[in-house]
Design a protein around this motif. Structure first.
Motif, PDB file in Angstrom:
ATOM      1  N   LYS A  91       0.854  -1.078  -0.145  1.00  0.00           N
ATOM      2  CA  LYS A  91       0.149   0.217   0.233  1.00  0.00           C
ATOM      3  C   LYS A  91       0.572   1.427  -0.002  1.00  0.00           C
ATOM      4  CE  LYS A  91      -4.564  -1.802   0.548  1.00  0.00           C
ATOM      5  NZ  LYS A  91      -5.729  -1.483  -0.594  1.00  0.00           N
ATOM      6  N   ARG A  92       1.418   1.051   0.498  1.00  0.00           N
ATOM      7  CA  ARG A  92       2.835   2.056   0.862  1.00  0.00           C
ATOM      8  C   ARG A  92       3.097   2.525  -0.514  1.00  0.00           C
ATOM      9  NH1 ARG A  92       3.692   7.232   1.083  1.00  0.00           N
ATOM     10  NH2 ARG A  92       5.049   7.520   1.814  1.00  0.00           N
ATOM     11  N   ILE A  93       4.372   1.373  -1.620  1.00  0.00           N
ATOM     12  CA  ILE A  93       4.586   1.651  -2.708  1.00  0.00           C
ATOM     13  C   ILE A  93       3.909   2.146  -3.157  1.00  0.00           C
ATOM     14  CG2 ILE A  93       5.545   0.640  -4.092  1.00  0.00           C
ATOM     15  CD1 ILE A  93       6.862  -1.415  -2.268  1.00  0.00           C
ATOM     16  N   GLU A  94       2.659   1.897  -3.579  1.00  0.00           N
ATOM     17  CA  GLU A  94       1.417   2.536  -4.399  1.00  0.00           C
ATOM     18  C   GLU A  94       1.467   3.577  -3.978  1.00  0.00           C
ATOM     19  OE1 GLU A  94      -2.238   0.103  -5.770  1.00  0.00           O
ATOM     20  OE2 GLU A  94      -2.635   1.079  -3.910  1.00  0.00           O
ATOM     21  N   GLU A  95       1.859   4.620  -2.612  1.00  0.00           N
ATOM     22  CA  GLU A  95       1.189   5.984  -2.471  1.00  0.00           C
ATOM     23  C   GLU A  95       2.800   6.434  -3.122  1.00  0.00           C
ATOM     24  OE1 GLU A  95       1.295   6.196   1.308  1.00  0.00           O
ATOM     25  OE2 GLU A  95      -0.974   5.260   1.966  1.00  0.00           O
ATOM     26  N   ILE A  96       3.506   6.241  -2.966  1.00  0.00           N
ATOM     27  CA  ILE A  96       5.227   6.380  -3.579  1.00  0.00           C
ATOM     28  C   ILE A  96       5.111   6.945  -4.411  1.00  0.00           C
ATOM     29  CG2 ILE A  96       7.308   6.513  -3.115  1.00  0.00           C
ATOM     30  CD1 ILE A  96       7.132   5.208  -0.761  1.00  0.00           C
ATOM     31  N   VAL A  97       5.085   5.314  -5.315  1.00  0.00           N
ATOM     32  CA  VAL A  97       4.743   5.187  -6.908  1.00  0.00           C
ATOM     33  C   VAL A  97       3.458   6.539  -7.729  1.00  0.00           C
ATOM     34  CG1 VAL A  97       4.391   4.260  -9.073  1.00  0.00           C
ATOM     35  CG2 VAL A  97       5.573   3.184  -6.862  1.00  0.00           C
ATOM     36  N   LYS A  98       3.045   6.384  -7.508  1.00  0.00           N
ATOM     37  CA  LYS A  98       1.364   7.341  -7.612  1.00  0.00           C
ATOM     38  C   LYS A  98       2.008   8.782  -7.235  1.00  0.00           C
ATOM     39  CE  LYS A  98      -2.070   4.176  -7.362  1.00  0.00           C
ATOM     40  NZ  LYS A  98      -3.842   3.907  -7.053  1.00  0.00           N
ATOM     41  N   ALA A  99       2.238   9.298  -6.540  1.00  0.00           N
ATOM     42  CA  ALA A  99       3.087  10.218  -6.704  1.00  0.00           C
ATOM     43  C   ALA A  99       3.896  10.672  -7.033  1.00  0.00           C
ATOM     44  CB  ALA A  99       3.282  10.379  -4.373  1.00  0.00           C
ATOM     45  N   ASP A 100       4.590  10.221  -7.666  1.00  0.00           N
ATOM     46  CA  ASP A 100       5.794  10.265  -8.410  1.00  0.00           C
ATOM     47  C   ASP A 100       5.548  10.508  -9.649  1.00  0.00           C
ATOM     48  OD1 ASP A 100       6.795  11.497  -6.906  1.00  0.00           O
ATOM     49  OD2 ASP A 100       8.401   9.033  -6.395  1.00  0.00           O
ATOM     50  N   GLY A 101       3.820  10.590 -10.515  1.00  0.00           N
ATOM     51  CA  GLY A 101       3.807  10.083 -11.658  1.00  0.00           C
ATOM     52  C   GLY A 101       2.869   8.544 -12.192  1.00  0.00           C
ATOM     53  N   GLY A 102       3.352   7.458 -11.217  1.00  0.00           N
ATOM     54  CA  GLY A 102       2.301   6.122 -11.215  1.00  0.00           C
ATOM     55  C   GLY A 102       4.254   5.246 -11.798  1.00  0.00           C
ATOM     56  N   PHE A 103       3.231   4.047 -12.100  1.00  0.00           N
ATOM     57  CA  PHE A 103       3.779   3.306 -11.943  1.00  0.00           C
ATOM     58  C   PHE A 103       4.283   2.851 -14.277  1.00  0.00           C
ATOM     59  CE2 PHE A 103       1.688   1.103  -8.188  1.00  0.00           C
ATOM     60  CZ  PHE A 103       2.777   0.740  -7.892  1.00  0.00           C
ATOM     61  N   GLU A 104       5.409   2.338 -14.845  1.00  0.00           N
ATOM     62  CA  GLU A 104       5.575   2.214 -15.718  1.00  0.00           C
ATOM     63  C   GLU A 104       4.471   0.923 -16.726  1.00  0.00           C
ATOM     64  OE1 GLU A 104       9.691   2.381 -13.198  1.00  0.00           O
ATOM     65  OE2 GLU A 104       6.996   0.847 -12.755  1.00  0.00           O
ATOM     66  N   ASP A 105       4.131   1.672 -18.006  1.00  0.00           N
ATOM     67  CA  ASP A 105       3.185   1.123 -18.115  1.00  0.00           C
ATOM     68  C   ASP A 105       3.847  -0.830 -18.391  1.00  0.00           C
ATOM     69  OD1 ASP A 105       2.165   3.466 -19.575  1.00  0.00           O
ATOM     70  OD2 ASP A 105       3.843   3.670 -21.083  1.00  0.00           O
ATOM     71  N   GLY A 106       2.662  -1.572 -18.590  1.00  0.00           N
ATOM     72  CA  GLY A 106       3.372  -2.950 -18.178  1.00  0.00           C
ATOM     73  C   GLY A 106       3.427  -3.178 -16.701  1.00  0.00           C
ATOM     74  N   VAL A 107       3.202  -2.474 -16.279  1.00  0.00           N
ATOM     75  CA  VAL A 107       3.644  -3.135 -14.460  1.00  0.00           C
ATOM     76  C   VAL A 107       2.024  -3.505 -13.906  1.00  0.00           C
ATOM     77  CG1 VAL A 107       4.352  -2.501 -12.039  1.00  0.00           C
ATOM     78  CG2 VAL A 107       6.007  -1.624 -13.818  1.00  0.00           C
ATOM     79  N   VAL A 108       2.109  -4.164 -13.398  1.00  0.00           N
ATOM     80  CA  VAL A 108       1.251  -5.350 -12.719  1.00  0.00           C
ATOM     81  C   VAL A 108       1.748  -5.249 -10.950  1.00  0.00           C
ATOM     82  CG1 VAL A 108      -0.547  -7.090 -12.015  1.00  0.00           C
ATOM     83  CG2 VAL A 108       0.571  -6.587 -14.488  1.00  0.00           C
ATOM     84  N   PHE A 109       0.903  -4.696 -11.131  1.00  0.00           N
ATOM     85  CA  PHE A 109       1.336  -4.041  -8.791  1.00  0.00           C
ATOM     86  C   PHE A 109       0.214  -4.166  -7.663  1.00  0.00           C
ATOM     87  CE2 PHE A 109       2.831  -2.485  -5.339  1.00  0.00           C
ATOM     88  CZ  PHE A 109       3.178  -2.734  -4.331  1.00  0.00           C
ATOM     89  N   LYS A 110      -0.581  -5.546  -7.560  1.00  0.00           N
ATOM     90  CA  LYS A 110      -2.016  -5.926  -7.527  1.00  0.00           C
ATOM     91  C   LYS A 110      -1.218  -5.231  -5.610  1.00  0.00           C
ATOM     92  CE  LYS A 110      -3.806  -8.956 -10.324  1.00  0.00           C
ATOM     93  NZ  LYS A 110      -4.186 -10.247 -11.242  1.00  0.00           N
ATOM     94  N   THR A 111      -2.388  -4.747  -4.539  1.00  0.00           N
ATOM     95  CA  THR A 111      -2.414  -4.244  -3.679  1.00  0.00           C
ATOM     96  C   THR A 111      -3.527  -5.170  -2.666  1.00  0.00           C
ATOM     97  OG1 THR A 111      -3.240  -2.484  -3.478  1.00  0.00           O
ATOM     98  CG2 THR A 111      -0.925  -2.673  -3.208  1.00  0.00           C
ATOM     99  N   ASP A 112      -4.016  -6.141  -3.028  1.00  0.00           N
ATOM    100  CA  ASP A 112      -5.342  -6.786  -2.571  1.00  0.00           C
ATOM    101  C   ASP A 112      -4.666  -7.648  -1.784  1.00  0.00           C
ATOM    102  OD1 ASP A 112      -6.065  -9.661  -4.271  1.00  0.00           O
ATOM    103  OD2 ASP A 112      -5.073  -8.055  -5.545  1.00  0.00           O
ATOM    104  N   LEU A 113      -5.413  -7.612  -0.499  1.00  0.00           N
ATOM    105  CA  LEU A 113      -5.325  -9.635   0.353  1.00  0.00           C
ATOM    106  C   LEU A 113      -4.878 -10.576   0.155  1.00  0.00           C
ATOM    107  CD1 LEU A 113      -6.766  -8.558   3.330  1.00  0.00           C
ATOM    108  CD2 LEU A 113      -4.342  -8.561   3.416  1.00  0.00           C
ATOM    109  N   ASN A 114      -5.911 -10.778  -1.304  1.00  0.00           N
ATOM    110  CA  ASN A 114      -5.877 -12.555  -1.834  1.00  0.00           C
ATOM    111  C   ASN A 114      -4.367 -12.443  -3.082  1.00  0.00           C
ATOM    112  OD1 ASN A 114      -7.564 -14.658  -1.698  1.00  0.00           O
ATOM    113  ND2 ASN A 114      -7.475 -14.327  -4.354  1.00  0.00           N
ATOM    114  N   THR A 115      -3.427 -11.278  -3.107  1.00  0.00           N
ATOM    115  CA  THR A 115      -2.233 -11.362  -4.246  1.00  0.00           C
ATOM    116  C   THR A 115      -1.319 -11.719  -2.425  1.00  0.00           C
ATOM    117  OG1 THR A 115      -3.294  -9.950  -5.799  1.00  0.00           O
ATOM    118  CG2 THR A 115      -0.828 -10.062  -5.336  1.00  0.00           C
ATOM    119  N   ILE A 116      -1.451 -11.327  -2.006  1.00  0.00           N
ATOM    120  CA  ILE A 116      -0.836 -10.550  -0.542  1.00  0.00           C
ATOM    121  C   ILE A 116      -0.361 -12.964  -0.065  1.00  0.00           C
ATOM    122  CG2 ILE A 116      -0.046  -9.804   1.981  1.00  0.00           C
ATOM    123  CD1 ILE A 116       0.147  -7.801  -0.370  1.00  0.00           C
ATOM    124  N   PHE A 117      -1.648 -12.982   0.470  1.00  0.00           N
ATOM    125  CA  PHE A 117      -1.687 -14.172   0.555  1.00  0.00           C
ATOM    126  C   PHE A 117      -1.045 -14.855  -0.080  1.00  0.00           C
ATOM    127  CE2 PHE A 117      -5.955 -13.130   2.767  1.00  0.00           C
ATOM    128  CZ  PHE A 117      -5.925 -12.802   3.387  1.00  0.00           C
TER     129      PHE A 117
END
Length: 426
Positions: free
Chosen positions: A341-367
């Motif tokens: 969740k924190r990485i998502e905040e930092i990256v979005k504040a800097d303009g967002g993830f690179e094209d093609g990057v898949v970054f999921k923060t839902d709990l099921n992905t964490i599990f």
């Protein structure tokens, strides 16, 4: 050292891929990773890439074309059976202390700790020798990590303060100079410092604060140091105990199908005009309960229930086996969730993830991630020991759409062979 790239030759920005964000998420959760895989899959190279991606162009750390100053390669030798090659040793014959590159690197990292520059140690082929023997001190110290009231992450000493307070060293030896700390007079030698009065010695180094810290607390692990061990999975290496696996975030590097992307450019072993922020990488939490109690992260009642159900269900599947999991994995499940969740905040504040990057923060992905990184690496043995729990985990992974874990579990089960005489491990 070689001259660094000129500013005009450097690419502007660091472009990361989905896999690298997975590594970063784990690093931010706990700064001790294990990268496993067959020889030649680029494990040690990946560590150097991450170091280049975060190295500032300060004229100090970026002076070498081949290796950034925030990177250290430690090549493990098969004859390592104690900690002396990592944490040094006292020589009573020469009346000095054998200072290792690892110790110097920790002290260098301390000089950049407040600047939040990540420092990467690549422990190359770490299972050529028994990890529990040569790396025992670190395995203990990594568990002593604590978040102070001011937000600093501190540890116990990996080299005790007595080493730095020893008054019986030879006059021509100064342990702080051996550690790479700069004196206020660049012409001084060790015996010059020995000749100074106590008051003068207390002001002899540019970073006297680090000297005082070593004298008082010993050599601790700086919060900006990240240890990444590479592991070759073959018959020439030592297997890991669950003590090691429990203390690390574990990944398996896999070589997929080669395509034309191979010809698109070389790996990023160079500096950047705009290196990635250290905040993206550095772990800033240790205990989930402390983090939640002090309201630095909030879990809903439903999230709490889902996390507890995940841990309890995994242990239910592991019932009757020696592989059941503990509070440590519950803690790191929550910390990984928060890190993403924190990485998502930092990256979005800097303009967002690179094209093609898949970054999921839902709990099921964490599990799915935790099962892959923390649970499955613990499971090894023959059919009788492992098949029952792997079969149960396979059913649960299928029911919950944990695709990475399901594929891995099926591979592990196949290793038993048709006659069920095989041995499975990650």
């Amino acid at each position: 050292p070689l001259k660094s790239n000129t500013s005009e030759q450097l690419p502007d920005d660091v472009f990361l891929e989905s896999e690298e964000y997975s590594y970063i998420s784990a690093i931010k959760t706990k700064p001790f990773l294990i990268l496993g895989g067959f020889s030649g899959t680029g494990k040690s190279q990946k560590v150097k890439e991450l170091a280049f991606s975060t190295c500032p162009r300060d004229g100090v750390l970026n002076v070498s074309e081949t290796s950034p100053g925030n990177y250290l390669l430690v090549s493990v030798k098969p004859n390592w059976h104690d900690a002396t090659d990592i944490t040094g040793f006292r020589s009573s014959v020469n009346k000095n202390y054998y200072v290792t590159d690892f110790m110097r690197f920790l002290v260098k990292a301390k000089q950049y700790e407040e600047k939040h520059v990540p420092f990467f140690v690549c422990l190359d082929e770490m299972n050529l020798a028994p990890v529990e023997e040569y790396f025992a001190d670190f395995l203990s110290v990594i568990e002593s990590r604590k978040r102070c009231a001011d937000g600093r992450i501190v540890t116990d000493a990996i080299v005790p303060a007595s080493v730095f307070n020893d008054t019986d060293y030879a006059d021509d030896f100064n342990i702080f100079m051996k550690l790479g700390l700069e004196t206020i007079n660049s012409d001084w030698k060790a015996d010059d410092i020995s000749a100074l009065s106590a008051n003068e010695q207390a002001q002899a180094f540019v970073r006297q604060d680090i000297v005082e810290d070593l004298l008082q607390n010993g050599l601790t692990i700086p919060s900006n140091v990240i240890i990444i061990g590479t592991v070759n999975m073959d018959d020439t290496t030592n297997s890991f105990s669950r003590k090691v696996i429990d203390r690390a975030m574990t990944f398996e590097t896999i070589v997929g199908k080669f395509d034309k992307d191979y010809f698109g450019g070389d790996v990023a072993l160079h500096y950047f005009k705009n290196p990635r922020k250290g905040e993206l990488f550095l772990s800033d939490e240790v205990r989930a309960t402390q983090m939640l109690e002090e309201n630095r992260f909030v879990l809903t009642d439903n999230e709490q229930e889902n996390i507890l159900n995940f841990i309890n269900n995994i242990n239910k599947d592991l019932e009757g086996s020696p592989f059941k999991i503990s509070y440590r994995i519950l803690n790191e499940t929550i910390l990984l969730y928060r890190s993403k969740k924190r990485i998502e905040e930092i990256v979005k504040a800097d303009g967002g993830f690179e094209d093609g990057v898949v970054f999921k923060t839902d709990l099921n992905t964490i599990f799915d991630d935790i099962l892959m990184q923390k649970v499955l690496p613990r499971i090894e043995g023959d059919y009788e020991k492992c098949n029952k729990c792997l079969t149960k985990l396979s059913i649960r992974a299928d029911e919950n759409d944990w695709k990475k874990s399901l594929d891995k579990i099926e591979f592990m089960i196949k290793r038993f062979g048709n006659d069920k005489s095989g041995f499975t491990t990650l």
